[in-house]
Design an enzyme around this catalytic site. Sequence first.
Site, PDB file in Angstrom:
ATOM      1  N   LYS A   1      -8.340  -1.713   6.439  1.00  0.00           N
ATOM      2  CA  LYS A   1      -7.172  -0.163   7.191  1.00  0.00           C
ATOM      3  C   LYS A   1      -7.811  -0.397   8.611  1.00  0.00           C
ATOM      4  CE  LYS A   1      -7.156   2.202   2.787  1.00  0.00           C
ATOM      5  NZ  LYS A   1      -7.481   3.359   2.315  1.00  0.00           N
TER       6      LYS A   1
ATOM      7  N   LYS B   1       0.351  -5.567  -1.436  1.00  0.00           N
ATOM      8  CA  LYS B   1       0.050  -4.077  -1.869  1.00  0.00           C
ATOM      9  C   LYS B   1       1.406  -3.595  -2.023  1.00  0.00           C
ATOM     10  CE  LYS B   1      -2.741  -1.500  -1.064  1.00  0.00           C
ATOM     11  NZ  LYS B   1      -4.439  -0.273  -1.618  1.00  0.00           N
TER      12      LYS B   1
ATOM     13  N   LYS C   1       2.003   3.656   0.392  1.00  0.00           N
ATOM     14  CA  LYS C   1       2.138   4.947   0.875  1.00  0.00           C
ATOM     15  C   LYS C   1       1.985   4.749   2.593  1.00  0.00           C
ATOM     16  CE  LYS C   1      -1.249   7.069  -1.709  1.00  0.00           C
ATOM     17  NZ  LYS C   1      -1.958   8.190  -2.087  1.00  0.00           N
TER      18      LYS C   1
END
Length: 336
Positions: free
Chosen positions: A113, A197, A200
Amino acid sequence: MHKKRVFSGVQPTGNLHLGNYLGAIKNFVDLQNKFECVYCIVDLHAITNRQDPNELKSNILETIASFIASGLDPKKNIIFNQASVAAHSELAWIFNCVARIGWMNRMTQFKEKAGANKENASVGLLVYPNLMAADILVYKATHVPVGEDQKQHLELTRDIAKKFNNDFKCDDFFPIVKPLIPKEISRVMSLRDGKKKMSKSEDSDQSRINLKDDKDLIDQKIKKAKTDNDSIPSEINGLKNRHEAANLISIYASLNEIPVDKVLNEFGGKNFSTFKSKLSESVVEKISPIGKEIEKLLKDKKYLSSILQNGSKRADIIATNNLKEVYEIIGLTKFS
Ligand code: TYM
């Protein structure tokens, strides 16, 4: 021995998708008849990345609507938002002092991230797993249904519980949690790239099925989903290194609650276009009613807020009580 209690959380960052559903929410629904369950909209986790305040507010309501539309019963379960129960943040601070910096530095999700610009990531993003451990342990939860991507965070939760129990000589105070990860599909992958993956935050909306997508959009996304040129194998071995194929087969297995080898028995030797139309049917059958129900529930914001109000009160009683014990154990006194 601890009383069995389930806890899990979902970030209110909008656009819940098939990965969230098959990896987590579907399991939440199954568990509600077997355990005492606490389900949380983890709004404090969401702000580790900048959020627009108005969007955050509406995403919280949309997430609760998605829970209810998926079949969670607000009377059976405690459903609430994290910001309503201060004990989460208080215990997270204590865990910031229990967990080691080395443990944080090993978290792969932080590395993913934060990306290349690690120095510029929020401190919250780094210590996020400690808040997650606090979410779970403030309820002394024993079982945590999640997708595979959260496994490392649950290992950290176990390490924190063990270190706390050990440091303060309070053997078995915090339970050592058990992850509940779906067998047929632990990680739903992107429809455009079977090695990534479903998420969103992925730019392309074609990479995921959102719970609010209508039939036409679902059909179109599945038709366009990436596959390879070979036909469907009859044995699991034949799915090796065929990431996109394996993903679509697993989605079908999971939606229909059948093992992957049974799907291969049925479709082995057939081409993907036949399979894709069956897959589309299954997705539409399971997901479209949820999407329609979300839209309907979103028209009654008062009802949605009342669920959060009620759930937060119930959650706060348990969490505040457990936090009080933690304060006593570590020698802190609240004089106020
Ligand atoms: P979040 O909000 O990213 O995702 C919510 C749940 O959905 C699962 N999930 C997936 N499962 C399979 N395939 C996918 N592609 C996929 N994408 C998401 C996640 O594994 C998760 O179960 N840190 C957590 C939220 C959290 C939490 C907690 C969870 C905060 N505190 C305490 C459990 C217990 C997160 O960001 O999930």
